[in-house]
Design an enzyme around this catalytic site. Structure first.
Site, PDB file in Angstrom:
ATOM      1  N   GLY A 149       0.758  -1.245   0.000  1.00  0.00           N
ATOM      2  CA  GLY A 149       0.000   0.000   0.000  1.00  0.00           C
ATOM      3  C   GLY A 149       0.783   1.285   0.000  1.00  0.00           C
ATOM      4  O   GLY A 149       0.183   2.358  -0.109  1.00  0.00           O
ATOM      5  N   GLU A 204       3.817  -6.615   1.588  1.00  0.00           N
ATOM      6  CA  GLU A 204       3.342  -7.012   0.259  1.00  0.00           C
ATOM      7  C   GLU A 204       3.339  -5.839  -0.711  1.00  0.00           C
ATOM      8  O   GLU A 204       2.296  -5.467  -1.248  1.00  0.00           O
ATOM      9  CB  GLU A 204       1.918  -7.564   0.372  1.00  0.00           C
ATOM     10  CG  GLU A 204       1.764  -8.706   1.341  1.00  0.00           C
ATOM     11  CD  GLU A 204       0.350  -9.261   1.387  1.00  0.00           C
ATOM     12  OE1 GLU A 204       0.203 -10.442   1.710  1.00  0.00           O
ATOM     13  OE2 GLU A 204      -0.612  -8.514   1.103  1.00  0.00           O
ATOM     14  N   ARG A 207       3.013  -1.435  -5.911  1.00  0.00           N
ATOM     15  CA  ARG A 207       3.283  -0.130  -6.511  1.00  0.00           C
ATOM     16  C   ARG A 207       4.670   0.415  -6.167  1.00  0.00           C
ATOM     17  O   ARG A 207       5.391   0.868  -7.050  1.00  0.00           O
ATOM     18  CB  ARG A 207       2.222   0.859  -6.005  1.00  0.00           C
ATOM     19  CG  ARG A 207       2.216   2.191  -6.722  1.00  0.00           C
ATOM     20  CD  ARG A 207       1.199   3.138  -6.067  1.00  0.00           C
ATOM     21  NE  ARG A 207      -0.043   2.502  -5.747  1.00  0.00           N
ATOM     22  CZ  ARG A 207      -1.094   2.410  -6.575  1.00  0.00           C
ATOM     23  NH1 ARG A 207      -1.050   2.959  -7.764  1.00  0.00           N
ATOM     24  NH2 ARG A 207      -2.193   1.792  -6.193  1.00  0.00           N
ATOM     25  N   ARG A 233      -5.756   3.868 -15.402  1.00  0.00           N
ATOM     26  CA  ARG A 233      -5.836   4.479 -14.066  1.00  0.00           C
ATOM     27  C   ARG A 233      -6.437   5.889 -14.061  1.00  0.00           C
ATOM     28  O   ARG A 233      -7.273   6.194 -13.205  1.00  0.00           O
ATOM     29  CB  ARG A 233      -4.470   4.473 -13.378  1.00  0.00           C
ATOM     30  CG  ARG A 233      -3.884   3.073 -13.172  1.00  0.00           C
ATOM     31  CD  ARG A 233      -2.670   3.061 -12.267  1.00  0.00           C
ATOM     32  NE  ARG A 233      -3.007   3.436 -10.915  1.00  0.00           N
ATOM     33  CZ  ARG A 233      -2.810   4.613 -10.385  1.00  0.00           C
ATOM     34  NH1 ARG A 233      -2.213   5.554 -11.074  1.00  0.00           N
ATOM     35  NH2 ARG A 233      -3.186   4.873  -9.164  1.00  0.00           N
ATOM     36  N   TYR A 293      -9.758   5.919 -11.788  1.00  0.00           N
ATOM     37  CA  TYR A 293      -9.628   6.504 -10.443  1.00  0.00           C
ATOM     38  C   TYR A 293      -9.409   8.007 -10.489  1.00  0.00           C
ATOM     39  O   TYR A 293      -9.055   8.596  -9.473  1.00  0.00           O
ATOM     40  CB  TYR A 293      -8.441   5.897  -9.693  1.00  0.00           C
ATOM     41  CG  TYR A 293      -8.299   4.410  -9.764  1.00  0.00           C
ATOM     42  CD1 TYR A 293      -9.225   3.571  -9.141  1.00  0.00           C
ATOM     43  CD2 TYR A 293      -7.233   3.826 -10.437  1.00  0.00           C
ATOM     44  CE1 TYR A 293      -9.077   2.193  -9.193  1.00  0.00           C
ATOM     45  CE2 TYR A 293      -7.080   2.455 -10.499  1.00  0.00           C
ATOM     46  CZ  TYR A 293      -8.001   1.630  -9.871  1.00  0.00           C
ATOM     47  OH  TYR A 293      -7.852   0.289  -9.933  1.00  0.00           O
ATOM     48  N   CYS A 347     -13.237   5.309 -28.376  1.00  0.00           N
ATOM     49  CA  CYS A 347     -14.516   5.990 -28.602  1.00  0.00           C
ATOM     50  C   CYS A 347     -15.317   6.214 -27.336  1.00  0.00           C
ATOM     51  O   CYS A 347     -16.418   5.670 -27.175  1.00  0.00           O
ATOM     52  CB  CYS A 347     -15.334   5.201 -29.603  1.00  0.00           C
ATOM     53  SG  CYS A 347     -14.489   5.178 -31.179  1.00  0.00           S
ATOM     54  N   GLU A 348     -14.778   6.922 -26.393  1.00  0.00           N
ATOM     55  CA  GLU A 348     -15.574   7.420 -25.278  1.00  0.00           C
ATOM     56  C   GLU A 348     -14.815   8.520 -24.566  1.00  0.00           C
ATOM     57  O   GLU A 348     -13.589   8.593 -24.637  1.00  0.00           O
ATOM     58  CB  GLU A 348     -15.974   6.311 -24.320  1.00  0.00           C
ATOM     59  CG  GLU A 348     -14.874   5.566 -23.648  1.00  0.00           C
ATOM     60  CD  GLU A 348     -15.465   4.605 -22.622  1.00  0.00           C
ATOM     61  OE1 GLU A 348     -15.783   5.085 -21.524  1.00  0.00           O
ATOM     62  OE2 GLU A 348     -15.609   3.418 -22.918  1.00  0.00           O
ATOM     63  N   TYR A 385      -0.084  -1.539 -12.089  1.00  0.00           N
ATOM     64  CA  TYR A 385      -1.517  -1.440 -12.395  1.00  0.00           C
ATOM     65  C   TYR A 385      -1.780  -0.717 -13.709  1.00  0.00           C
ATOM     66  O   TYR A 385      -2.803  -0.041 -13.857  1.00  0.00           O
ATOM     67  CB  TYR A 385      -2.278  -0.766 -11.247  1.00  0.00           C
ATOM     68  CG  TYR A 385      -1.998  -1.405  -9.907  1.00  0.00           C
ATOM     69  CD1 TYR A 385      -2.484  -2.680  -9.629  1.00  0.00           C
ATOM     70  CD2 TYR A 385      -1.217  -0.778  -8.940  1.00  0.00           C
ATOM     71  CE1 TYR A 385      -2.214  -3.292  -8.414  1.00  0.00           C
ATOM     72  CE2 TYR A 385      -0.943  -1.386  -7.728  1.00  0.00           C
ATOM     73  CZ  TYR A 385      -1.452  -2.640  -7.478  1.00  0.00           C
ATOM     74  OH  TYR A 385      -1.185  -3.253  -6.282  1.00  0.00           O
TER      75      TYR A 385
END
Ligand code: LLP
Length: 451
Positions: A271, A307, A310, A346, A350, A378-379, A407
């Protein structure tokens, strides 16, 4: 030392290699570019931070980046692997991880031949407990594989415990388990990446702890409780948050030990955040993280497991794109590139900020404007960056999205049939090696062969 730097000549370098030169050599499509030495440096930072904590484990979270070459490199550097699916376990095995490796004994500095010499202790530090299986929805088939392979498994719920017991019976092997406790500590991050709040879908709440301890006691042939785990969330930038959780966790471990369980492992999850803004802000380092829990870990004679995903891999990589063109609509200026939310989701998912820059020097007369950097998908969710001050780039100019090691590729899709990009790394000697082929149209067609 950071791997991507702008030199005085205005070109972006990956270590000592000019990104522009790499672009000219590789395929004409977006690609991920890593620095292998930076991966090594990031692991070294964790190893140095963990010095003095015997039998501690860096369990790299494969979900952050599942490139096989990167995984092999991390294994050689002494990392373990944290898994969330049977396929991640298969990949770890493929990369040469050995889930049956264990510390010498439950006592920390003693083995059968007596006290370990300092160098021996150090040698053992990084090569134990190679795989841990996490997740709130582990399926039976994957648990059976984990049990067969001797992987440590985190218990997430009542039904998960039942499945682990079944898996142990099928495999004919006792499973080492940790209880994933949801400590209800707010990680102060985007709600999508917060996992340790009491209303989150992960882990077990403390009021149910006794039920789980009784369930473990009821299955002495299937389960061996070896520790406790928590994971608070991702992109955390305050180490006090880890400390608050660790204080709660060692109290749970005291409770668990008081009932006769010999638990050795405290797993505080991953984290730790990184400086996505490139603002120069001083963010906590691996050392700050470890130092904040060091005394607690030592006071209980625990093996610390962390763990990281990132913080090991994000800053080692850029997504390299080319500018397709520049346009203006209403009050908005757009730089349209060949990369998109399919390669790197990402920002869309987010609202995450990832730093963007051009790989080549800007002509002195170039106009600087505020641009949204967007892809061809296309968005309107298809953006890599919003409101960035950039010089107006010519068609074909290289444009990188930084901190794309974690990620990004592992969350890439083939939306609009963009096909997942190739990956390259710059080696220690400056040479550039492809470490993953780019997906092609033919790969897509293969899914329909013979149907
Ligand atoms: N351990 C567990 C149990 C996890 O769930 C995670 C990440 C990690 C370790 C590694 O966390 P890290 O050190 O990488 O923060 N896709 C999101 C991040 C999701 C994180 C999921 N769990 C993003 O792009 O920001």
């Amino acid at each position: 030392q950071h791997c991507f730097t702008k030199s005085p000549d205005g070109f972006l370098y990956c270590e000592d290699t000019k990104v522009q030169d790499i672009m000219e050599k590789v395929e004409k499509r977006p690609f991920y570019l890593y620095s292998k030495p930076q991966i090594t440096r990031n692991v070294e930072a964790y190893k140095e931070a963990l010095e003095g904590l015997n039998n501690s484990i860096i369990g790299y979270a494969i979900k952050a980046n599942n490139n096989l070459k990167i995984l092999q490199h991390l294994r050689k550097l002494g990392c373990g692997a944290v898994l969330v699916s049977g396929n991640e376990l298969k990949l770890a095995l493929h990369a040469g991880f050995d889930p049956t490796k264990r510390p010498p004994s439950s006592s920390h500095s003693v083995c059968s031949s007596g006290l370990l010499a300092g160098s021996e202790i150090k040698a053992r530090l990084w090569t134990i407990l190679e795989c841990i299986f996490n997740g709130n929805g582990k399926i039976l088939e994957d648990l059976i594989l984990a049990a067969q392979e001797g992987v440590f498994v985190n218990v997430d719920s009542e039904f998960d415990l039942e499945n682990i017991v079944t898996a142990a019976k099928v495999a004919g092997r006792k499973v080492n388990v940790l209880l994933r406790i949801n400590p209800d500590v707010d990680p102060q991050v985007h709600p999508y990446v917060a996992t340790g709040n009491k209303n989150s879908k992960f882990g077990i709440r403390n009021e149910k702890l006794q039920w789980f301890l009784d369930a473990v006691k009821a299955h002495p042939n299937e389960l061996k409780l070896v520790g406790a785990h928590c994971h608070l969330g991702s992109t955390i930038t305050k180490v006090d948050i880890f400390r608050d959780a660790a204080v709660l966790m060692v109290n749970y471990i005291d409770e668990i030990r008081a009932q006769g369980f010999e638990v050795d492992y405290l797993n505080i999850g991953g984290g730790l955040g990184i400086d996505y803004y490139h603002s120069g802000a001083v963010l906590p380092t691996p050392r700050d993280l470890i130092d904040t829990v060091r005394e607690l870990v030592l006071s209980r004679n625990l093996n610390l497991v962390i763990e990281p995903g990132r913080s090991l891999i994000a800053n080692t990589c850029c997504l390299v794109n080319r500018v397709t063109g520049v346009k203006t609509n209403g009050t908005k200026n757009f730089i349209v590139i060949d990369g998109s939310m399919a390669e790197l989701i990402r920002p869309s998912l987010y609202d995450a900020y990832q730093h963007i820059e051009l790989v080549s020097p800007t002509p002195p007369d170039a106009e600087v404007s505020t641009f949204d950097v967007v892809g061809p998908v296309c968005e309107s969710a298809d953006f890599l960056g919003k409101e960035r001050e950039l010089p107006t780039p010519a068609k074909g100019t290289g444009l990188v999205v930084h901190d794309a090691g974690a990620y990004c590729m592992s969350m890439a899709s083939t939306y609009n049939l963009k096909m997942r990009p190739p990956e390259y790394w710059v080696e220690e000697d400056g040479s550039v090696t492809r470490i993953r082929h780019g997906e092609t149209f033919e790969d897509h067609i293969r899914f329909f062969e013979g149907l």
